[in-house]
Design a protein around this motif. Structure first.
Motif, PDB file in Angstrom:
ATOM      1  N   PHE A 285       0.824  -1.205   0.000  1.00  0.00           N
ATOM      2  CA  PHE A 285       0.000   0.000   0.000  1.00  0.00           C
ATOM      3  C   PHE A 285       0.861   1.260   0.000  1.00  0.00           C
ATOM      4  CE2 PHE A 285      -2.902  -3.236   1.280  1.00  0.00           C
ATOM      5  CZ  PHE A 285      -4.160  -2.815   0.880  1.00  0.00           C
ATOM      6  N   HIS A 286       0.271   2.346  -0.533  1.00  0.00           N
ATOM      7  CA  HIS A 286       0.946   3.636  -0.625  1.00  0.00           C
ATOM      8  C   HIS A 286       2.237   3.513  -1.437  1.00  0.00           C
ATOM      9  CE1 HIS A 286      -1.244   5.126   3.267  1.00  0.00           C
ATOM     10  NE2 HIS A 286      -2.065   4.838   2.274  1.00  0.00           N
ATOM     11  N   SER A 287       2.191   2.689  -2.464  1.00  0.00           N
ATOM     12  CA  SER A 287       3.316   2.568  -3.392  1.00  0.00           C
ATOM     13  C   SER A 287       2.741   2.518  -4.802  1.00  0.00           C
ATOM     14  CB  SER A 287       4.142   1.310  -3.090  1.00  0.00           C
ATOM     15  OG  SER A 287       3.366   0.151  -3.246  1.00  0.00           O
ATOM     16  N   THR A 288       3.599   2.527  -5.781  1.00  0.00           N
ATOM     17  CA  THR A 288       3.100   2.549  -7.148  1.00  0.00           C
ATOM     18  C   THR A 288       3.983   1.710  -8.059  1.00  0.00           C
ATOM     19  OG1 THR A 288       2.284   4.023  -8.910  1.00  0.00           O
ATOM     20  CG2 THR A 288       4.381   4.604  -7.867  1.00  0.00           C
ATOM     21  N   ALA A 289       3.494   1.454  -9.253  1.00  0.00           N
ATOM     22  CA  ALA A 289       4.255   0.747 -10.284  1.00  0.00           C
ATOM     23  C   ALA A 289       3.844   1.345 -11.627  1.00  0.00           C
ATOM     24  CB  ALA A 289       3.984  -0.756 -10.233  1.00  0.00           C
ATOM     25  N   LEU A 290       4.398   0.845 -12.695  1.00  0.00           N
ATOM     26  CA  LEU A 290       4.249   1.493 -13.999  1.00  0.00           C
ATOM     27  C   LEU A 290       2.832   1.447 -14.557  1.00  0.00           C
ATOM     28  CD1 LEU A 290       5.703   2.878 -16.381  1.00  0.00           C
ATOM     29  CD2 LEU A 290       6.112   0.581 -17.322  1.00  0.00           C
ATOM     30  N   THR A 291       2.147   0.295 -14.402  1.00  0.00           N
ATOM     31  CA  THR A 291       0.917   0.060 -15.151  1.00  0.00           C
ATOM     32  C   THR A 291      -0.285  -0.182 -14.251  1.00  0.00           C
ATOM     33  OG1 THR A 291       2.252  -0.978 -16.885  1.00  0.00           O
ATOM     34  CG2 THR A 291      -0.111  -1.340 -16.998  1.00  0.00           C
ATOM     35  N   PHE A 292      -1.387   0.480 -14.576  1.00  0.00           N
ATOM     36  CA  PHE A 292      -2.653   0.290 -13.874  1.00  0.00           C
ATOM     37  C   PHE A 292      -3.258  -1.065 -14.245  1.00  0.00           C
ATOM     38  CE2 PHE A 292      -7.317   0.575 -14.205  1.00  0.00           C
ATOM     39  CZ  PHE A 292      -7.661   0.925 -12.903  1.00  0.00           C
ATOM     40  N   VAL A 293      -3.729  -1.809 -13.233  1.00  0.00           N
ATOM     41  CA  VAL A 293      -4.428  -3.079 -13.474  1.00  0.00           C
ATOM     42  C   VAL A 293      -5.931  -2.863 -13.308  1.00  0.00           C
ATOM     43  CG1 VAL A 293      -4.715  -5.483 -12.778  1.00  0.00           C
ATOM     44  CG2 VAL A 293      -2.461  -4.415 -12.629  1.00  0.00           C
ATOM     45  N   ASN A 294      -6.342  -2.491 -12.106  1.00  0.00           N
ATOM     46  CA  ASN A 294      -7.740  -2.227 -11.796  1.00  0.00           C
ATOM     47  C   ASN A 294      -7.819  -1.572 -10.416  1.00  0.00           C
ATOM     48  OD1 ASN A 294      -7.167  -4.480 -10.185  1.00  0.00           O
ATOM     49  ND2 ASN A 294      -8.334  -5.897 -11.459  1.00  0.00           N
ATOM     50  N   LYS A 295      -9.032  -1.431  -9.893  1.00  0.00           N
ATOM     51  CA  LYS A 295      -9.229  -0.877  -8.552  1.00  0.00           C
ATOM     52  C   LYS A 295      -9.393  -2.031  -7.580  1.00  0.00           C
ATOM     53  CE  LYS A 295     -10.355   3.085  -7.979  1.00  0.00           C
ATOM     54  NZ  LYS A 295      -9.634   4.336  -7.660  1.00  0.00           N
ATOM     55  N   ILE A 296      -9.109  -1.795  -6.298  1.00  0.00           N
ATOM     56  CA  ILE A 296      -9.306  -2.891  -5.341  1.00  0.00           C
ATOM     57  C   ILE A 296     -10.786  -3.254  -5.227  1.00  0.00           C
ATOM     58  CG2 ILE A 296      -7.243  -2.253  -4.017  1.00  0.00           C
ATOM     59  CD1 ILE A 296      -9.135  -1.436  -1.731  1.00  0.00           C
TER      60      ILE A 296
END
Length: 248
Positions: A207-218
């Motif tokens: 949580f409260h981190s990021t990566a390159l590509t969006f997958v979906n919402k929780i």
């Protein structure tokens, strides 16, 4: 610390953790956030990292061996929480990852289950188990021991799962599920849609981190299993959407 030395350290931190925030880098390296932002812009221009809002993400996914030892005890607890939802004769999808590997250990002797996975390490684990095993073919990402790409996604398109367990590299401030690899984003999104009952399984570090590509919402998952402590307002909003929050 020399500028080149600091920037080299930033690259190594990003590669090891998968993603970093400006504030945490500034604190750990004892420099201003403005200095860190300049460093990140320069490293991004050199192709060493991928700059993102609030920080940076690795150009390469964290290798399997490093993931395996990170928060291993919590991953075992999350797996136990998931295990009780698997029933006899279920068709179970296990996303690639070290948390789902722990789930595989526990469910391998559930009577007459079928496990579908794109994780080669999970497949190796289940080879000598009573579970029926289907592995999704495709391009192999050797660093993570998993398959992805066109052929993997095409195979999943024609399958249906009673239950699916999914990991994630990151969940950002807006509760978006993120992954470092575009091909994996398509695969994960499709497998969630093919699961009658889907579980996002994520320890607090995601949580409260990021990566390159969006997958979906929780909230695209039926359930989320985590040790992360949601703020009361946030957990209320998530549950309003119909997503069940299971906190260990």
């Amino acid at each position: 610390m020399l500028i080149a030395e600091r920037q080299d350290k930033i690259v190594r931190m990003v590669e090891k953790r998968g993603s970093v925030q400006v504030e945490e880098l500034a604190k750990e390296l004892d420099v201003s956030t403005m200095t860190i932002r300049r460093d990140l812009e320069k490293l991004n221009a050199q192709g060493m990292i991928n700059r993102c809002h609030g920080g940076a993400v690795s150009k390469n996914e964290v290798i399997y061996a490093d993931k395996r030892i990170r928060n291993s005890e919590i991953k075992g607890q999350l797996a136990k929480a998931c295990y009780k939802y698997v029933k006899e004769s279920n068709v179970v999808f296990l996303d690639a990852g070290t948390t789902t590997y722990e789930i595989a250990k526990l469910i391998s002797h559930v009577p007459e289950i079928t496990v579908v996975t794109n994780d080669i390490e999970i497949a190796k684990l289940l080879l000598d188990s009573p579970a029926d095993l289907i592995i999704c073919g495709g391009q192999v990402q050797k660093s993570t021991g998993s398959t992805h790409g066109y052929y993997t996604t095409q195979m999943i398109e024609f399958l249906r799962f009673d239950i699916g367990f999914f990991g994630t590299a990151a969940i950002d401030e807006d509760l978006n599920v993120m992954t470092p690899t575009t091909d994996k984003a398509f695969l994960k999104r499709m497998a969630v849609q093919k699961s009658q009952n889907s579980f996002l399984v994520a320890d607090h570090s995601k949580f409260h981190s990021t990566a390159l590509t969006f997958v979906n919402k929780i909230t695209d998952y039926d359930n989320i299993v985590t040790d992360f402590e949601f703020p009361k307002d946030a957990i209320k909003e998530v549950r309003k959407t119909g997503t069940n929050v299971i906190q260990i």
